[in-house]
Design an enzyme around this catalytic site. Structure first.
Site, short mmCIF file in Angstrom:
data_model
loop_
_atom_site.label_atom_id
_atom_site.label_comp_id
_atom_site.label_asym_id
_atom_site.label_seq_id
_atom_site.Cartn_x
_atom_site.Cartn_y
_atom_site.Cartn_z
NE ARG A 63 -0.30 0.52 4.93
CZ ARG A 63 0.67 1.30 5.34
NH1 ARG A 63 1.12 2.28 4.60
NH2 ARG A 63 1.25 1.10 6.52
N GLY A 64 0.32 2.36 -0.32
CA GLY A 64 1.06 3.60 -0.23
C GLY A 64 1.24 4.00 1.21
N GLY A 65 2.03 5.01 1.41
CA GLY A 65 2.22 5.54 2.75
C GLY A 65 3.40 4.94 3.48
CB VAL B 157 5.65 2.97 9.81
CG1 VAL B 157 5.93 4.28 10.48
CG2 VAL B 157 5.45 1.88 10.84
CB THR B 158 -0.09 2.41 9.63
OG1 THR B 158 0.06 3.39 8.62
CG2 THR B 158 -1.41 2.64 10.33
N GLY C 109 -4.08 4.55 3.51
CA GLY C 109 -3.06 4.04 2.59
C GLY C 109 -3.70 2.97 1.73
N GLY D 185 -6.76 0.55 2.82
CA GLY D 185 -7.80 1.54 3.05
C GLY D 185 -7.52 2.49 4.17
CG PHE D 186 -10.77 3.91 6.48
CD1 PHE D 186 -11.26 3.72 7.77
CD2 PHE D 186 -11.60 3.56 5.41
CE1 PHE D 186 -12.52 3.20 8.00
CE2 PHE D 186 -12.87 3.05 5.63
CZ PHE D 186 -13.33 2.87 6.93
CB CYS E 24 1.59 8.69 8.59
SG CYS E 24 0.15 7.67 8.87
#
Length: 186
Positions: free
Chosen positions: A72-74, A76-77, A152, A163-164, A181
């Site tokens: 996915r984009g972005g 670290v989460t 992401g 997604g979110f 992020c």
């Protein structure tokens, strides 16, 4: 369709997303929104700067936090119980919307509208992806924003996945293990 799946380990949810994308591409299903929670896990997006991961793999294992590198984009989460995770499986081409950035803005707008229904004053911040609220007075001078939802996405042949992640009742201590992020002081 909107599907509440409960708490699912990240690896299982990732496999489910890949299956859902394949089904959507083959025309076996329509667009879907998978809603769920994850046990403690950190995901590293395609644009992750490893310096934003504050703990090593062995320490994360000691804390019971899984780690995944994902498409996915972005950056670290962190995910954990108390966070609503949404994986929209949407065929952007079928909708005539072959624009990933517009898709991100629509996700932000949807989250902001839902939060408005709960009297939460959420907003976008120009130049950043996600949904934000003002920081409580007296905290971190000069920094106004608190990130309430991260976004992401991945796209395969114009079908979205990932997604979110909307923080609802999550224990925020888990975020101490990362620079969420890649945004310091937010």
């Amino acid at each position: 369709s909107v599907e509440w799946l409960g708490q699912i380990p990240y690896a299982d949810a990732l496999a489910l997303q890949h299956e859902a994308v394949a089904d959507r591409l083959a025309g076996r299903t329509s667009d879907r929104l998978l809603l769920l929670e994850h046990p403690a896990v950190i995901t590293l997006g395609r644009n992750t700067d490893r310096a934003n991961l504050r703990l090593g793999d062995s320490r994360l294992r000691e804390l019971g936090i899984e780690l995944f590198e994902v498409g996915r984009g972005g950056d670290v989460t962190y995910h954990a119980p108390g966070q609503l995770v949404g994986y929209p499986i949407i065929d952007l081409d079928a909708l005539g919307r072959r624009d990933v950035h517009a898709h991100l803005r629509r996700l932000e707008a949807g989250l902001i509208a839902a939060l408005d229904e709960l009297d939460v004053d959420a907003r976008r911040v120009p130049g950043w992806t996600g949904v934000f609220v003002d920081r409580d007075a007296g905290q971190a001078p000069g920094i106004r924003e608190r990130k309430l939802a991260s976004i992401g996405v991945g796209v395969r042949r114009w079908v979205t996945f990932h997604g979110f992640a909307l923080n609802v009742t999550i224990d925020l201590k888990g975020f101490d293990s990362i620079v969420p992020c890649g945004l310091r002081d937010v």
